[in-house]
Scaffold this active site. Structure first.
Site, PDB file in Angstrom:
ATOM      1  N   GLY A  97      30.025  -0.255  29.393  1.00  0.00           N
ATOM      2  CA  GLY A  97      28.583  -0.190  29.210  1.00  0.00           C
ATOM      3  C   GLY A  97      28.142   1.175  28.757  1.00  0.00           C
ATOM      4  N   CYS A  98      26.839   1.399  28.778  1.00  0.00           N
ATOM      5  CA  CYS A  98      26.296   2.685  28.311  1.00  0.00           C
ATOM      6  C   CYS A  98      26.736   3.844  29.194  1.00  0.00           C
ATOM      7  CB  CYS A  98      24.774   2.617  28.272  1.00  0.00           C
ATOM      8  SG  CYS A  98      24.149   1.508  26.994  1.00  0.00           S
TER       9      CYS A  98
END
EC number: 1.21.4.2
Length: 388
Positions: free
Chosen positions: A355-356
């Site tokens: 993810g980020c």
């Protein structure tokens, strides 16, 4: 006698004494001038600029004869230059030396210092050259301590620390949090992103969110180059204080590193950095930090690499596949698949992802809390869901 100059020099000495606590004992800092990609004249220019910007500096050049007006020890080769540098450092004739290349022993690495673009804030990057340890997590934990030492030696009483979101970051965070719980006085900063936390993103680097950014040395080296030479296209470093002093337990030579691409402004700032760490006695600061850490048996907190025997590995059956829209961050990438396998053992379908904020474990939306409890109980640093 120029009375005005005498008076001015006296006031500068007093000001420097207030800053360093060493009235009348300002240590000399040296600069080696052979080996730059931009020629020896650039090094001399940087030294002259340093003296202009920071008159309290007592600068010695080690290199060829020049017309700078600064004290110069003449040498005819790089080999002779480094020999003289080491002799002067070991005899304490100079308090620190800035140079463009130096081989540090394993266990020693350098703490760089940059100026961040968003707010013009100074930030220490731990570390930028050298090798703190052959084991990644141990190296980065040491880097955090080295960064704190360099920041304290530069006048920051209680520097804030953040960990860059690279491989091993969560394991490093876990060790540092345990150290803090055991009594080590480390101050953590907080990411400026909405999800906060001690683990930093690229935005935090630009903002200068913390005083000390912890990372691996190779990443730190790249960051130094980006911060210092972005506006010049990479050929001439124009910003920051260079790659910094070598720090390590038991290491007492104050050698600070420049790139061979460093320009005059960086050279000038590197000499100021050298002056600060020498006159604030980084060696004694380091001794005090390591004494506290060794009393806490800090190296016992480092996770030991687990050797897996393929023939004896347990085969965990995959549960029936379901939609996994919930996410759990905070798992180190080196442990990501182990975390997934643990949830499978507990009959919960999960997948690994990115993810980020970095590595994530994808789980059923309605079982996020349950999965977090399982992972935390097993020793994984499971955090909240991923937020970009």
């Amino acid at each position: 006698m120029n009375l005005n100059k005498v008076i001015a020099d006296a006031f500068l000495e007093i000001a420097d004494g207030i800053q360093t606590g060493s009235f009348g004992k300002t240590k000399k800092v040296a600069l080696t001038t052979l080996g730059s990609e931009h020629g020896e004249a650039t090094l001399v220019e940087g030294a002259k600029l340093a003296k202009k910007l920071y008159p309290q500096l007592n600068i010695v050049l080690i290199g060829s004869a020049n017309d700078s007006g600064l004290e110069t020890i003449e040498v005819s080769s790089e080999d002779e230059m480094y020999k003289v540098m080491e002799e002067k450092l070991d005899s304490k004739e100079i308090g620190a030396c800035v140079t463009m290349h130096y081989n540090f022993p394993i266990g020693v690495s350098t703490v760089g210092r940059v100026v961040t673009p968003a707010h013009g804030k100074e930030m220490f990057i731990a570390t930028t050259t050298g090798t703190s340890s052959a084991q990644r997590v141990e190296a980065m934990v040491k880097n955090a301590v080295y960064g704190v030492i360099a920041a304290k030696a530069s006048g920051i009483e209680k520097p804030t620390v953040g960990i860059l979101n690279v491989d091993g970051a969560r394991s490093v965070e876990k060790v540092l949090v345990e150290l803090q719980a055991k009594g080590y006085d480390i101050a953590f900063g907080e990411s400026q992103r909405s999800d906060g936390g001690r683990v930093l993103r690229g935005n935090d680097l630009l903002l200068g969110t913390v005083d000390v950014v912890v990372t691996d040395t190779l990443t730190g080296n790249i960051l130094m180059k980006m911060f210092s030479s972005f506006t010049s296209g990479g050929q001439y470093e124009v910003s920051g204080y260079g790659y910094g002093p070598g720090v390590g337990e038991g290491y007492e030579r104050n050698v600070l590193i420049l790139s061979r691409a460093s320009g005059a402004p960086v050279i000038a700032n590197a000499l100021k950095y050298a002056h600060e760490i020498a006159n604030n006695d980084i060696t004694e600061i380091a001794k005090a930090e390591f004494k506290k850490l060794n009393a806490l048996k800090w190296m016992d907190l480092i996770p030991k690499p687990v050797e897996k025997k393929a023939a004896q590995e347990e085969v965990v059956p995959q549960p029936d596949k379901v939609v996994v829209t919930g996410s759990i961050s905070g798992i180190d990438i080196m442990e990501l698949e182990d975390a997934v396998q643990l949830l499978w053992k507990n009959g919960i379908y999960a997948e690994s992802g990115m993810g980020c904020t970095g590595p994530i474990v994808l789980v059923p939306e309605d079982r996020v809390s349950e999965c977090q409890q399982i992972l935390v109980k097993a020793g994984f640093a499971a955090g909240e869901g991923d937020i970009c």
